[in-house]
Design an enzyme around this catalytic site. Structure first.
Site, PDB file in Angstrom:
ATOM      1  N   SER A 221      40.327 -37.069 -18.933  1.00 43.29           N
ATOM      2  CA  SER A 221      39.374 -37.804 -19.587  1.00 43.29           C
ATOM      3  C   SER A 221      38.771 -36.906 -20.717  1.00 43.29           C
ATOM      4  CB  SER A 221      38.377 -38.288 -18.915  1.00 43.29           C
ATOM      5  OG  SER A 221      37.679 -37.217 -18.385  1.00 43.29           O
TER       6      SER A 221
ATOM      7  N   HIS B  91      40.577 -40.344 -12.706  1.00 40.72           N
ATOM      8  CA  HIS B  91      40.908 -39.392 -11.751  1.00 40.72           C
ATOM      9  C   HIS B  91      41.464 -39.684 -10.428  1.00 40.72           C
ATOM     10  CE1 HIS B  91      38.321 -36.223 -14.034  1.00 40.72           C
ATOM     11  NE2 HIS B  91      39.441 -36.597 -14.735  1.00 40.72           N
TER      12      HIS B  91
ATOM     13  N   GLN C 206      33.327 -41.541 -12.958  1.00 42.93           N
ATOM     14  CA  GLN C 206      34.347 -40.729 -12.602  1.00 42.93           C
ATOM     15  C   GLN C 206      34.254 -39.789 -11.401  1.00 42.93           C
ATOM     16  OE1 GLN C 206      36.654 -38.836 -16.040  1.00 42.93           O
ATOM     17  NE2 GLN C 206      35.574 -37.053 -15.247  1.00 42.93           N
ATOM     18  N   GLU C 207      33.033 -39.286 -11.351  1.00 39.48           N
ATOM     19  CA  GLU C 207      32.568 -38.138 -10.409  1.00 39.48           C
ATOM     20  C   GLU C 207      31.261 -38.563  -9.703  1.00 39.48           C
ATOM     21  OE1 GLU C 207      33.044 -34.529 -12.441  1.00 39.48           O
ATOM     22  OE2 GLU C 207      34.851 -35.263 -13.450  1.00 39.48           O
TER      23      GLU C 207
ATOM     24  N   GLU D  62      40.738 -34.492  -8.386  1.00 41.95           N
ATOM     25  CA  GLU D  62      39.779 -33.184  -8.038  1.00 41.95           C
ATOM     26  C   GLU D  62      39.496 -33.077  -6.608  1.00 41.95           C
ATOM     27  OE1 GLU D  62      36.495 -33.604 -11.014  1.00 41.95           O
ATOM     28  OE2 GLU D  62      37.919 -33.307 -12.472  1.00 41.95           O
TER      29      GLU D  62
ATOM     30  N   ASP E 164      29.389 -37.749 -13.069  1.00 38.31           N
ATOM     31  CA  ASP E 164      29.855 -37.694 -14.334  1.00 38.31           C
ATOM     32  C   ASP E 164      30.295 -39.089 -14.624  1.00 38.31           C
ATOM     33  OD1 ASP E 164      31.096 -37.300 -16.590  1.00 38.31           O
ATOM     34  OD2 ASP E 164      32.523 -35.936 -15.974  1.00 38.31           O
TER      35      ASP E 164
ATOM     36  N   GLU F 143      26.303 -36.885 -16.262  1.00 37.98           N
ATOM     37  CA  GLU F 143      26.937 -36.484 -17.197  1.00 37.98           C
ATOM     38  C   GLU F 143      27.605 -37.805 -18.158  1.00 37.98           C
ATOM     39  OE1 GLU F 143      29.605 -33.185 -15.996  1.00 37.98           O
ATOM     40  OE2 GLU F 143      31.152 -33.865 -17.483  1.00 37.98           O
TER      41      GLU F 143
ATOM     42  N   ASP G 113      29.212 -33.463 -22.240  1.00 37.20           N
ATOM     43  CA  ASP G 113      30.652 -33.044 -22.172  1.00 37.20           C
ATOM     44  C   ASP G 113      31.373 -33.294 -23.115  1.00 37.20           C
ATOM     45  OD1 ASP G 113      33.043 -32.462 -21.196  1.00 37.20           O
ATOM     46  OD2 ASP G 113      33.147 -33.662 -19.661  1.00 37.20           O
TER      47      ASP G 113
ATOM     48  N   LYS H 166      33.481 -25.874 -21.061  1.00 37.50           N
ATOM     49  CA  LYS H 166      34.978 -25.944 -20.648  1.00 37.50           C
ATOM     50  C   LYS H 166      35.671 -25.102 -21.755  1.00 37.50           C
ATOM     51  CE  LYS H 166      35.236 -30.665 -18.694  1.00 37.50           C
ATOM     52  NZ  LYS H 166      35.561 -31.872 -19.174  1.00 37.50           N
TER      53      LYS H 166
ATOM     54  N   HIS I 102      35.466 -26.964 -14.421  1.00 40.05           N
ATOM     55  CA  HIS I 102      37.070 -26.684 -14.448  1.00 40.05           C
ATOM     56  C   HIS I 102      37.486 -28.208 -15.314  1.00 40.05           C
ATOM     57  CE1 HIS I 102      37.066 -29.894 -11.059  1.00 40.05           C
ATOM     58  NE2 HIS I 102      36.276 -30.132 -11.838  1.00 40.05           N
ATOM     59  N   ARG I 103      38.766 -28.302 -15.217  1.00 39.79           N
ATOM     60  CA  ARG I 103      39.457 -29.525 -15.657  1.00 39.79           C
ATOM     61  C   ARG I 103      40.104 -30.351 -14.822  1.00 39.79           C
ATOM     62  NH1 ARG I 103      39.069 -30.170 -21.352  1.00 39.79           N
ATOM     63  NH2 ARG I 103      38.993 -32.320 -20.471  1.00 39.79           N
ATOM     64  N   SER I 104      40.278 -31.507 -14.630  1.00 40.42           N
ATOM     65  CA  SER I 104      40.904 -32.155 -13.692  1.00 40.42           C
ATOM     66  C   SER I 104      42.255 -31.731 -13.527  1.00 40.42           C
ATOM     67  CB  SER I 104      40.943 -33.576 -13.912  1.00 40.42           C
ATOM     68  OG  SER I 104      41.534 -34.273 -15.231  1.00 40.42           O
TER      69      SER I 104
ATOM     70  N   LYS J 163      30.858 -26.849 -11.610  1.00 38.98           N
ATOM     71  CA  LYS J 163      31.586 -27.738 -10.879  1.00 38.98           C
ATOM     72  C   LYS J 163      33.145 -27.465 -11.002  1.00 38.98           C
ATOM     73  CE  LYS J 163      32.425 -31.329 -14.523  1.00 38.98           C
ATOM     74  NZ  LYS J 163      32.629 -33.071 -14.543  1.00 38.98           N
TER      75      LYS J 163
END
Ligand code: PGA
Ligand code: ZN
Length: 434
Positions: free
Chosen positions: A43, A161, A169-170, A213, A250, A291, A318, A343, A371-373, A394
């Site tokens: 994303s 994800h 998403q999270e 993730e 997020d 986020e 982000d 990131k 991190h990244r996915s 995260k």
């Protein structure tokens, strides 16, 4: 006498956690080798530095052979003989060689692979832990005490994800009430496993499949249902929501924004309705961090939400700021958000990422290292979070080695630091360290 001059640079492609190719780079000086691997998002923000992929047939267009060649044929020529302790100079040299605003010539993935490996090799040759080297190049000082990060564990996955209908998403749990990082990650792991049992019982075995993730990806479509089940898991383990754990999300809202509407929980909301929706969630749950609540172009909406919530609530930037100081400055000016998601591959060099963190802190923004996915076994961001004393990281769920590698590295750092490892009591704890 240690020789800090770069002798050899060798890049290659390896696979990331989604099985896509990514750039790995080896760097050699004084007969020591260090290597770094670049992560990759799904994303992604539109203004991120360019991740160079080949197109064409191999890896269905995702191959990175051009980026690899750019390291091996072009970057190598201008860096051989440079001192690995000169992070800024080396990064600057690569940016000049690239010559574009978004690194589209060499590729942010090519440049970053070298940039991260440089820091690792410098630390190794200085005989110093990476986090401490990163602290020194960031703040030009040496600390005794370090702030370890709160692990923001993404235990329930949706959006891009996961193969479910959740717009958000999270869904993250933050063990804020722990007295150390190791206790925090244990608490998170315990709740994660309790959640697994609850999901399986409530929704059947397919509900415990995991997303990119490492968080569960049950076939839910409503955010409140996701938050409720997480609260249930926290309580079943004997913790009090709001005390030992707070929650974070997020939204990655650009991904569910279509034709001026946000498609969430079966509704089509306009910006004002989505804002009310978040305010309601903040009232109903111990939700302390959101986020990317709106589309990445809508600075005004970020600003409105930031100004409507009290300052204990984080609004994290982000996709809107993409770790870019020029865009971050705009967000700061407009009070769009009050925290930066950091990131390294969004901007494509370590020194630029560090500058973004410093700009954030200077302007009273919090920093969450991320991190990244699409991740790898590389643990660089664990040392970066500690080195910056950001107080937050995260790295997904406490599950899957690409995610746990980072948490595990922080466990090692905690052991090494002993009494000098401090654990945050709130989002603003960085103030005593930075
Ligand atoms: P991404 O997701 O790595 O797929 O961009 C992470 C995030 O949005 O924070
Ligand atoms: Zn995000």
């Amino acid at each position: 006498m240690t020789d800090f001059k770069i002798e050899k640079i060798q890049a290659r492609w390896v696979l990331d956690s989604r099985g896509n190719p990514t750039v790995e780079c080896d760097l050699i000086a004084d007969k020591r080798l260090e290597r770094a691997i670049v992560p990759s998002g799904a994303s992604t923000g539109e203004l991120e530095a360019l991740e160079l992929r080949d197109g064409g047939d191999k890896f269905l267009g995702k191959h990175v052979s051009k980026a690899v060649s750019n390291v091996n044929d072009k970057i190598v020529k201008s860096l051989i003989g440079m001192d690995v302790r000169e992070q800024n100079l080396i990064d600057k040299k690569m940016l000049e060689l690239d010559g574009t605003d978004n690194k589209s010539n060499l590729g942010a993935n090519a440049i970053l692979s070298v940039s991260l490996a440089v820091a690792k090799l410098a630390a190794r040759l200085k005989n110093e832990p990476l986090f401490s080297h990163l602290h020194q190049i960031s703040y030009e000082k040496k600390n005794e005490d370090y702030l370890l990060p709160i692990p923001c564990c993404n235990i329930l996955n949706g959006g891009e994800h996961a193969g479910n209908e959740l717009a958000i998403q999270e869904f993250m749990i933050l063990p804020i009430g722990a007295d150390s990082f190791s206790t925090a990650i244990r608490y998170a792991s315990e709740v994660y496993h309790i959640l697994k049992g609850i999901l399986s019982k409530k929704y059947g075995k397919s509900a415990i499949n995991v997303g990119d993730e490492g968080g569960f990806a049950p076939n839910l479509s409503n955010s409140r249902e996701a938050l409720d089940v997480i609260i249930e898991a926290i309580e079943e383990r004997g913790f009090t929501p709001g005390k030992e754990f707070i929650l974070a999300m997020d939204a990655a809202a650009s991904e569910f924004y279509e034709n001026g509407k946000y498609l969430i929980d079966g509704n089509q909301l306009n910006e004002a309705e989505l804002l009310e929706y978040y305010l309601d969630l903040i009232k109903e749950y111990p939700l302390k961090s959101i986020e990317d609540p709106f589309d990445e172009k809508d600075f005004g909406a970020f600003s409105e939400l930031t100004n409507k919530v009290d300052n204990s609530i984080q609004i994290v930037d982000d996709d809107i700021t993409v770790t870019n100081i020029n865009i971050l400055q705009k967000a700061i000016n407009l009070e769009a958000g009050n925290a930066l998601l950091l990131k390294v591959n969004q901007i494509g060099s370590l020194s630029e990422a560090i500058n973004a963190a410093k700009m954030a802190f200077k302007n009273d923004f919090n920093v969450m290292v991320s991190h990244r996915s699409g991740e790898t076994e590389d643990t660089f961001i664990a040392d970066l979070a500690v080195g910056l004393c950001s107080g937050q990281i995260k790295s997904g769920a406490p599950c899957r080695s690409d995610r746990c590698a980072k948490y595990n590295q922080i466990l090692r750092i905690e052991e090494l630091l002993g009494e000098n490892a401090k654990y945050p009591s709130d989002f603003k704890s960085w103030k005593k360290f930075v």
